[in-house]
Design a protein around this motif. Sequence first.
Motif, PDB file in Angstrom:
ATOM      1  N   ARG A 227      41.029  29.066  36.131  1.00 23.82           N
ATOM      2  CA  ARG A 227      40.547  29.518  37.446  1.00 23.82           C
ATOM      3  C   ARG A 227      41.419  28.954  38.559  1.00 23.82           C
ATOM      4  O   ARG A 227      41.810  29.659  39.478  1.00 23.82           O
TER       5      ARG A 227
ATOM      6  N   THR B 290      31.398  45.452  36.430  1.00 23.81           N
ATOM      7  CA  THR B 290      32.823  45.352  36.131  1.00 23.81           C
ATOM      8  C   THR B 290      33.632  45.068  37.393  1.00 23.81           C
ATOM      9  O   THR B 290      34.494  44.181  37.411  1.00 23.81           O
TER      10      THR B 290
ATOM     11  N   ARG C 120      33.102  41.500  38.597  1.00 22.36           N
ATOM     12  CA  ARG C 120      33.809  40.459  37.838  1.00 22.36           C
ATOM     13  C   ARG C 120      35.304  40.502  38.120  1.00 22.36           C
ATOM     14  O   ARG C 120      35.958  39.466  38.206  1.00 22.36           O
ATOM     15  N   THR C 121      35.830  41.706  38.248  1.00 21.67           N
ATOM     16  CA  THR C 121      37.236  41.798  38.627  1.00 21.67           C
ATOM     17  C   THR C 121      37.454  41.151  39.984  1.00 21.67           C
ATOM     18  O   THR C 121      38.428  40.410  40.195  1.00 21.67           O
TER      19      THR C 121
ATOM     20  N   TYR D 142      42.891  41.553  32.201  1.00 22.59           N
ATOM     21  CA  TYR D 142      41.421  41.622  32.155  1.00 22.59           C
ATOM     22  C   TYR D 142      40.958  43.067  32.106  1.00 22.59           C
ATOM     23  O   TYR D 142      40.173  43.451  31.250  1.00 22.59           O
TER      24      TYR D 142
ATOM     25  N   ALA E 188      35.486  35.656  33.480  1.00 22.01           N
ATOM     26  CA  ALA E 188      34.767  36.700  34.208  1.00 22.01           C
ATOM     27  C   ALA E 188      33.299  36.735  33.821  1.00 22.01           C
ATOM     28  O   ALA E 188      32.420  36.985  34.652  1.00 22.01           O
TER      29      ALA E 188
ATOM     30  N   CYS F 288      35.733  38.828  41.287  1.00 16.66           N
ATOM     31  CA  CYS F 288      35.618  37.367  41.131  1.00 16.66           C
ATOM     32  C   CYS F 288      36.945  36.777  40.677  1.00 16.66           C
ATOM     33  O   CYS F 288      37.374  35.724  41.164  1.00 16.66           O
ATOM     34  N   LEU F 289      37.590  37.461  39.738  1.00 17.42           N
ATOM     35  CA  LEU F 289      38.874  36.948  39.266  1.00 17.42           C
ATOM     36  C   LEU F 289      39.935  37.061  40.357  1.00 17.42           C
ATOM     37  O   LEU F 289      40.813  36.207  40.477  1.00 17.42           O
TER      38      LEU F 289
ATOM     39  N   GLN G 157      32.660  33.708  44.236  1.00 17.30           N
ATOM     40  CA  GLN G 157      31.653  34.756  44.094  1.00 17.30           C
ATOM     41  C   GLN G 157      31.240  35.366  45.428  1.00 17.30           C
ATOM     42  O   GLN G 157      30.977  36.554  45.526  1.00 17.30           O
TER      43      GLN G 157
ATOM     44  N   VAL H 140      45.228  40.135  36.582  1.00 16.29           N
ATOM     45  CA  VAL H 140      43.838  40.538  36.340  1.00 16.29           C
ATOM     46  C   VAL H 140      43.773  41.982  35.864  1.00 16.29           C
ATOM     47  O   VAL H 140      43.066  42.306  34.901  1.00 16.29           O
TER      48      VAL H 140
END
Lengths: 185, 251
Positions: free
Chosen positions: A120, A34, A37-38, A139, B16, A40-41, A46, A135
């Motif tokens: 993105r 989690t 991915r957060t 998200y 994501a 990444c946003l 990456q 985010v």
Amino acid sequence: MQPSFVGRTLWGVGVADEQVAEEFAGYVASQFATLYRTACLLTGDQRAADDLVQAALLKALVNWRRIRDADAPDAYVRTIMVNEHRRQFRRRLRLVLVREPRVETIADPTERVDDLDRLRRALAELSGRQRAAVVLRFYEDLSEAEVARILQCSVGTVKSQTSRALAHLRRVMSTTEGRAHDLHR
Amino acid sequence: MTYTDDRLREDLGSLAAQFVPPEPPVQALLNRRVRARRKRHALLVAGTAAAVAGIVAGGIAMSGLGGEHSSKVTTSPARCSTQGYPLQPAPPKAAGAPRVRGSGPRSTAAPVFAAAADAIIATVPRPLAYICTTSRILLFTDPNNTNVRVAADAGRLRSGEYQRLLPGVPGPDVPGAMVRRLSNGVIIGNRTKLTTGNARVELLTPMYTVDLVAGTLRDGTTPLTVRQLMDWAERVYLRTFAPAITSAGVG
């Protein structure tokens, strides 16, 4: 040589670290995906996300005793990560002189891919705080109050930052205008 | 078509999901934590001139880790290893006597150099003495010594990293992943062996974060002079880390 965490003297303070290490390992195992991915946003990259999560977790680990006793350790770690991102973002503004070339896309039958790519890039155009607000709000699905606590600002600021960010995202992502936005780069 | 909040949520989730997380680096984090706490005064030095630069930049608060031709001054002998140049213990300090800069344990290869370093330190702006007091390591290499092709010969500098850190400065273009992220700290993997000429540097602790690598590159270019190192330190490193360093009261 595998390190032992038991009985190490850190900064002159004796620390029995085994339990802390186990707890922390459990936390990382359960939350890493989690957080990653957060990240990444937040970063849009990456490799940068990998750095960001590691930096945040390292800081969390140093203060793990305090964090685990907090009401919401997740929020604590997210706060660290967002702050770290802002710090790195500021630093990157100083260090990176040349913008990465943008990869232009053209509309194709797989519109979903196109949309996500546009999102993105639209996220990357937001300020660090606006991106974090979006985010965390959309998200992570946090409330405005929780986002405000993490960003260390008022709820009103969260609202205004989110509103501006959404306005930008909507402009870019609305189908017709978004494609025009792409084409005019 | 209006872009709704729900659509944004859905798209963010999809976006994501495209990012596949790696394995959680639990052990690496635990290792780094130990090192970050134990080796706050850390500086990796290779080569005599580079060590001068390191001392200039890092003051006395550094640990040396390197091979032959790697003069070192250190405050942490237990964590250091050299080939052929064991560290000498510091002379005992008389009770009540102030700690003298440069009086810590040092490599037998370094006596002349330490004296020079003391002189240099006296002329250096004080903030520079704080550089290596974070948990990071500065890796300085000697522009005039083949021993210092450490990073380049390790073969793990990512293409373009030098340029990202120091635009316009030529850097090695060696693919690989063992040494990376120079712009905000280079991670060197566990027990990386850095083979250079007649010397070998073996990093003893699991992970090091290196903020700067400088020296003679494989193509013979010398990206940084001592002056440039100092300028870099002042320009980049201190601005980034000085607040935290100052508040930590290290020095």
